[in-house]
Scaffold this motif. Structure first.
Motif, PDB file in Angstrom:
ATOM      1  N   TYR A   1       8.579   1.363  10.875  1.00 24.25           N
ATOM      2  CA  TYR A   1       8.571   2.747  10.470  1.00 24.25           C
ATOM      3  C   TYR A   1       8.190   3.533  11.629  1.00 24.25           C
ATOM      4  O   TYR A   1       7.048   3.256  12.242  1.00 24.25           O
ATOM      5  CB  TYR A   1       7.390   2.873   9.307  1.00 24.25           C
ATOM      6  CG  TYR A   1       7.680   1.631   8.159  1.00 24.25           C
ATOM      7  CD1 TYR A   1       8.566   2.202   7.010  1.00 24.25           C
ATOM      8  CD2 TYR A   1       7.111   0.426   8.341  1.00 24.25           C
ATOM      9  CE1 TYR A   1       8.657   1.413   6.053  1.00 24.25           C
ATOM     10  CE2 TYR A   1       7.558  -0.368   7.093  1.00 24.25           C
ATOM     11  CZ  TYR A   1       8.192  -0.108   6.117  1.00 24.25           C
ATOM     12  OH  TYR A   1       8.390  -0.852   5.126  1.00 24.25           O
ATOM     13  N   ASP A  61       8.604   9.959   5.777  1.00 22.85           N
ATOM     14  CA  ASP A  61       8.402   8.920   6.607  1.00 22.85           C
ATOM     15  C   ASP A  61       9.897   8.486   7.376  1.00 22.85           C
ATOM     16  O   ASP A  61      10.906   8.344   6.457  1.00 22.85           O
ATOM     17  CB  ASP A  61       7.725   7.706   6.187  1.00 22.85           C
ATOM     18  CG  ASP A  61       6.255   8.177   5.794  1.00 22.85           C
ATOM     19  OD1 ASP A  61       5.744   8.845   6.869  1.00 22.85           O
ATOM     20  OD2 ASP A  61       5.733   7.541   4.816  1.00 22.85           O
ATOM     21  N   ILE A  86      12.135   5.050   8.406  1.00 26.82           N
ATOM     22  CA  ILE A  86      12.098   3.707   8.385  1.00 26.82           C
ATOM     23  C   ILE A  86      13.428   3.164   9.111  1.00 26.82           C
ATOM     24  O   ILE A  86      14.355   3.858   8.856  1.00 26.82           O
ATOM     25  CB  ILE A  86      12.156   3.037   6.907  1.00 26.82           C
ATOM     26  CG1 ILE A  86      12.270   1.447   7.238  1.00 26.82           C
ATOM     27  CG2 ILE A  86      13.226   3.433   6.124  1.00 26.82           C
ATOM     28  CD1 ILE A  86      12.003   1.041   5.857  1.00 26.82           C
ATOM     29  N   THR A 122       3.847  -4.117   0.039  1.00 29.07           N
ATOM     30  CA  THR A 122       3.660  -2.771   0.338  1.00 29.07           C
ATOM     31  C   THR A 122       2.860  -2.607   1.614  1.00 29.07           C
ATOM     32  O   THR A 122       1.891  -3.528   1.505  1.00 29.07           O
ATOM     33  CB  THR A 122       3.136  -1.900  -0.712  1.00 29.07           C
ATOM     34  OG1 THR A 122       2.197  -2.324  -1.136  1.00 29.07           O
ATOM     35  CG2 THR A 122       4.188  -1.855  -2.087  1.00 29.07           C
ATOM     36  N   LEU A 128       1.952   6.660   5.393  1.00 34.64           N
ATOM     37  CA  LEU A 128       3.087   5.653   5.094  1.00 34.64           C
ATOM     38  C   LEU A 128       2.439   5.062   3.813  1.00 34.64           C
ATOM     39  O   LEU A 128       1.288   4.510   3.756  1.00 34.64           O
ATOM     40  CB  LEU A 128       2.947   4.639   6.311  1.00 34.64           C
ATOM     41  CG  LEU A 128       4.094   3.551   6.028  1.00 34.64           C
ATOM     42  CD1 LEU A 128       5.581   4.068   5.826  1.00 34.64           C
ATOM     43  CD2 LEU A 128       4.144   2.621   7.054  1.00 34.64           C
ATOM     44  N   GLU A 172       5.101   2.205   1.823  1.00 31.32           N
ATOM     45  CA  GLU A 172       6.518   2.036   1.352  1.00 31.32           C
ATOM     46  C   GLU A 172       6.386   0.570   0.977  1.00 31.32           C
ATOM     47  O   GLU A 172       5.353  -0.574   1.451  1.00 31.32           O
ATOM     48  CB  GLU A 172       7.216   1.724   2.716  1.00 31.32           C
ATOM     49  CG  GLU A 172       7.490   3.367   3.359  1.00 31.32           C
ATOM     50  CD  GLU A 172       8.545   4.052   2.588  1.00 31.32           C
ATOM     51  OE1 GLU A 172       9.234   3.323   2.027  1.00 31.32           O
ATOM     52  OE2 GLU A 172       8.601   5.300   2.603  1.00 31.32           O
ATOM     53  N   SER A 173       7.306   0.300   0.082  1.00 33.82           N
ATOM     54  CA  SER A 173       7.638  -1.369  -0.103  1.00 33.82           C
ATOM     55  C   SER A 173       8.639  -1.809   1.052  1.00 33.82           C
ATOM     56  O   SER A 173       9.280  -1.164   1.753  1.00 33.82           O
ATOM     57  CB  SER A 173       8.466  -1.450  -1.297  1.00 33.82           C
ATOM     58  OG  SER A 173       7.598  -0.924  -2.503  1.00 33.82           O
TER      59      SER A 173
END
Length: 164
Positions: free
Chosen positions: A92, A2, A4, A55, A67, A69-70
């Motif tokens: 993202y 991914d 970001i 998240t 996806l 992600e934090s």
């Protein structure tokens, strides 16, 4: 996997301010084009007066996690010029695989009005043009964690009125 991008709050707020001004002048197409270059597939916006972290997970129409992600996002009233750390809006790219229903799950480390998580299924019809917005504590939102799909930046103003 991914991608970001941390979009600075200043760029996002500038686009929002320009949207308001251009809306008055009837030039929302120009602003939507500019904001479209800033927004990615999934964007986390913080409308609260506190830093928020958690998240975000997005599962595509095929059931694959695209996806997970934090994130940490600065409060809406922070002033970037007064800090050494640049505040940013997590964004993202490369999340959408196909048109269809995506399941978005948001888990916050601390609750907003007693809400710390939300899951929603949203439909993305045109992945190359649409964006998922995760709004935290947005004025006028029906939930402290709002998950929606927009085509253009001005759709936020349509959804939440002049407070967007």
């Amino acid at each position: 996997m991914d991608s970001i991008t941390h979009t600075t709050r200043r760029r996002l707020l500038a686009a929002g301010g320009a949207t308001a001004v251009a809306g008055l002048a009837g030039c929302t197409d120009i602003i939507n084009t500019i904001a479209g270059a800033i927004l990615k597939d999934v964007n986390v916006l913080n409308g609260t007066d506190q830093e928020r972290s958690g998240t975000v997970t997005v599962v595509d129409p095929n059931g694959d996690t695209q996806l997970e992600e934090s994130f940490t996002v600065a409060p809406s009233d922070s002033d970037e010029e007064d800090t050494d750390e640049p505040s940013s809006t997590p964004a993202y790219a490369d999340v959408f695989t196909d048109a269809g229903e995506y399941t978005v799950t948001v888990e916050l480390d601390s609750a907003i009005n007693e809400t710390s998580s939300r899951e929603a299924t949203v439909t993305v019809d045109t992945p190359e043009e649409q964006h998922i917005i995760v709004g935290l504590g947005a004025d006028g939102a029906p939930s402290p964690i709002e998950i929606l799909v927009i085509n253009e930046f001005s759709d936020l103003a349509d959804r939440f009125g002049d407070d967007a």
